[in-house]
Design a protein around this motif. Structure first.
Motif, PDB file in Angstrom:
ATOM      1  N   ILE A  14      71.143  -0.049  49.736  1.00 13.34           N
ATOM      2  CA  ILE A  14      70.254   0.988  50.270  1.00 13.34           C
ATOM      3  C   ILE A  14      68.824   0.551  49.984  1.00 13.34           C
ATOM      4  N   SER A  15      68.013   0.528  51.042  1.00 14.92           N
ATOM      5  CA  SER A  15      66.616   0.151  50.840  1.00 14.92           C
ATOM      6  C   SER A  15      65.663   1.338  50.893  1.00 14.92           C
ATOM      7  N   GLU A  16      66.128   2.458  51.469  1.00 16.33           N
ATOM      8  CA  GLU A  16      65.254   3.635  51.552  1.00 16.33           C
ATOM      9  C   GLU A  16      66.087   4.904  51.588  1.00 16.33           C
ATOM     10  N   VAL A  17      65.653   5.899  50.808  1.00 18.16           N
ATOM     11  CA  VAL A  17      66.278   7.221  50.820  1.00 18.16           C
ATOM     12  C   VAL A  17      65.168   8.250  50.984  1.00 18.16           C
ATOM     13  N   ARG A  18      65.221   9.002  52.080  1.00 15.64           N
ATOM     14  CA  ARG A  18      64.278  10.083  52.348  1.00 15.64           C
ATOM     15  C   ARG A  18      65.076  11.275  52.842  1.00 15.64           C
ATOM     16  N   HIS A  19      64.464  12.437  52.929  1.00 11.76           N
ATOM     17  CA  HIS A  19      65.168  13.610  53.460  1.00 11.76           C
ATOM     18  C   HIS A  19      65.624  13.309  54.881  1.00 11.76           C
ATOM     19  N   GLY A  20      66.936  13.329  55.079  1.00 13.95           N
ATOM     20  CA  GLY A  20      67.487  13.139  56.407  1.00 13.95           C
ATOM     21  C   GLY A  20      67.342  11.752  56.986  1.00 13.95           C
ATOM     22  N   LEU A  21      67.002  10.765  56.163  1.00 20.25           N
ATOM     23  CA  LEU A  21      66.800   9.402  56.653  1.00 20.25           C
ATOM     24  C   LEU A  21      67.175   8.397  55.564  1.00 20.25           C
ATOM     25  N   VAL A  22      68.098   7.506  55.887  1.00 25.39           N
ATOM     26  CA  VAL A  22      68.513   6.467  54.928  1.00 25.39           C
ATOM     27  C   VAL A  22      68.583   5.134  55.653  1.00 25.39           C
ATOM     28  N   THR A  23      68.132   4.085  54.963  1.00 27.63           N
ATOM     29  CA  THR A  23      68.148   2.731  55.502  1.00 27.63           C
ATOM     30  C   THR A  23      69.019   1.850  54.615  1.00 27.63           C
ATOM     31  N   ILE A  24      69.912   1.089  55.253  1.00 28.80           N
ATOM     32  CA  ILE A  24      70.812   0.174  54.548  1.00 28.80           C
ATOM     33  C   ILE A  24      70.611  -1.225  55.103  1.00 28.80           C
ATOM     34  N   ARG A  25      70.534  -2.185  54.211  1.00 29.29           N
ATOM     35  CA  ARG A  25      70.308  -3.585  54.587  1.00 29.29           C
ATOM     36  C   ARG A  25      71.526  -4.420  54.217  1.00 29.29           C
ATOM     37  N   MET A  26      71.891  -5.350  55.118  1.00 27.83           N
ATOM     38  CA  MET A  26      73.023  -6.241  54.880  1.00 27.83           C
ATOM     39  C   MET A  26      72.610  -7.669  55.244  1.00 27.83           C
ATOM     40  N   PRO A  27      72.504  -8.552  54.230  1.00 25.08           N
ATOM     41  CA  PRO A  27      72.136  -9.941  54.515  1.00 25.08           C
ATOM     42  C   PRO A  27      73.286 -10.698  55.177  1.00 25.08           C
ATOM     43  N   PHE A  28      72.926 -11.695  55.967  1.00 28.00           N
ATOM     44  CA  PHE A  28      73.938 -12.497  56.649  1.00 28.00           C
ATOM     45  C   PHE A  28      74.679 -13.395  55.660  1.00 28.00           C
ATOM     46  N   ARG A  29      75.986 -13.468  55.854  1.00 28.36           N
ATOM     47  CA  ARG A  29      76.862 -14.437  55.189  1.00 28.36           C
ATOM     48  C   ARG A  29      77.884 -14.859  56.233  1.00 28.36           C
ATOM     49  N   PRO A  30      78.344 -16.107  56.205  1.00 31.08           N
ATOM     50  CA  PRO A  30      79.344 -16.540  57.186  1.00 31.08           C
ATOM     51  C   PRO A  30      80.588 -15.650  57.200  1.00 31.08           C
ATOM     52  N   GLU A  31      80.949 -15.058  56.070  1.00 33.81           N
ATOM     53  CA  GLU A  31      82.133 -14.190  56.000  1.00 33.81           C
ATOM     54  C   GLU A  31      81.965 -12.901  56.800  1.00 33.81           C
ATOM     55  N   LEU A  32      80.744 -12.576  57.211  1.00 37.89           N
ATOM     56  CA  LEU A  32      80.475 -11.355  57.973  1.00 37.89           C
ATOM     57  C   LEU A  32      80.362 -11.620  59.467  1.00 37.89           C
ATOM     58  N   SER A  33      80.668 -12.846  59.880  1.00 43.64           N
ATOM     59  CA  SER A  33      80.479 -13.219  61.278  1.00 43.64           C
ATOM     60  C   SER A  33      81.758 -13.087  62.100  1.00 43.64           C
ATOM     61  N   GLN A  34      81.539 -13.081  63.418  1.00 39.25           N
ATOM     62  CA  GLN A  34      82.664 -13.164  64.344  1.00 39.25           C
ATOM     63  C   GLN A  34      82.717 -14.599  64.871  1.00 39.25           C
ATOM     64  N   GLN A  35      83.554 -14.846  65.861  1.00 39.09           N
ATOM     65  CA  GLN A  35      83.841 -16.218  66.287  1.00 39.09           C
ATOM     66  C   GLN A  35      82.654 -16.979  66.873  1.00 39.09           C
ATOM     67  N   HIS A  36      81.595 -16.272  67.323  1.00 40.66           N
ATOM     68  CA  HIS A  36      80.419 -16.934  67.882  1.00 40.66           C
ATOM     69  C   HIS A  36      79.304 -17.095  66.858  1.00 40.66           C
ATOM     70  N   GLY A  37      79.544 -16.630  65.642  1.00 38.25           N
ATOM     71  CA  GLY A  37      78.544 -16.760  64.590  1.00 38.25           C
ATOM     72  C   GLY A  37      77.613 -15.575  64.442  1.00 38.25           C
ATOM     73  N   TYR A  38      77.781 -14.536  65.271  1.00 40.13           N
ATOM     74  CA  TYR A  38      76.979 -13.320  65.136  1.00 40.13           C
ATOM     75  C   TYR A  38      77.584 -12.440  64.047  1.00 40.13           C
TER      76      TYR A  38
END
Length: 160
Positions: free
Chosen positions: A34-58
């Motif tokens: 979680i990078s930000e917590v505000r009333h009614g608004l939250v931001t979550i960040r996820m860094p890239f790792r090859p284990e999070l990819s699909q077959q085209h690398g996205y």
């Protein structure tokens, strides 16, 4: 009267949100934070790792959708009573562009807060050296589980 969406939260609300988030095994597995917590608004960040990819690398749509779901869920949870918990009852995600870059950032924002049901808008952005691009949008309905505090389900796997 409820606080304005995007206004600062108290330390008690932020601790409740972050504590609940830390108990999510999937978010830990994805490396999401979680990078930000505000009333009614939250931001979550996820860094890239090859284990999070699909077959085209996205980034895989499963990870993209998961962080969107959690961002919206916790955005709603910031407005819920202290003795409650949150569950998603409906989730719709549209994938707009390939999710590629150094990290994804999901933003959950409450659109309509109700006593029982809350509606959230979801956006997921990809950040890279080339800039920031919108890769997914969505909408979600949450239910406020009043009188059921958000505490660990000790000894229960898969319990709701």
């Amino acid at each position: 009267m409820r606080p304005e969406i995007g206004s600062p939260v108290g330390s008690d609300v932020e601790q409740r949100i972050r504590g609940s988030f830390q108990r999510q095994g999937l978010m830990a597995h994805l490396g999401a934070t979680i990078s930000e917590v505000r009333h009614g608004l939250v931001t979550i960040r996820m860094p890239f790792r090859p284990e999070l990819s699909q077959q085209h690398g996205y980034f895989h749509a499963g990870g993209t959708s998961a962080i969107a779901d959690s961002a919206g869920g916790y955005a709603g949870f910031t407005l819920f009573p202290e003795d409650s918990s949150v569950l998603t009852v409906e989730l719709k995600v549209n994938l707009l562009n390939p999710a590629q870059g150094d990290a994804l950032e999901a933003v959950g924002k409450v659109v309509k807060a109700g006593k029982t049901l809350t509606i959230c808008q979801l956006e997921v952005f990809a950040d890279s050296a080339k800039g920031r691009s919108l890769v997914a949008i969505g909408q979600q309905t949450l239910i406020c589980m009043a009188g059921r505090p958000d505490v660990p389900a000790e000894g229960r796997h898969g319990a709701r």
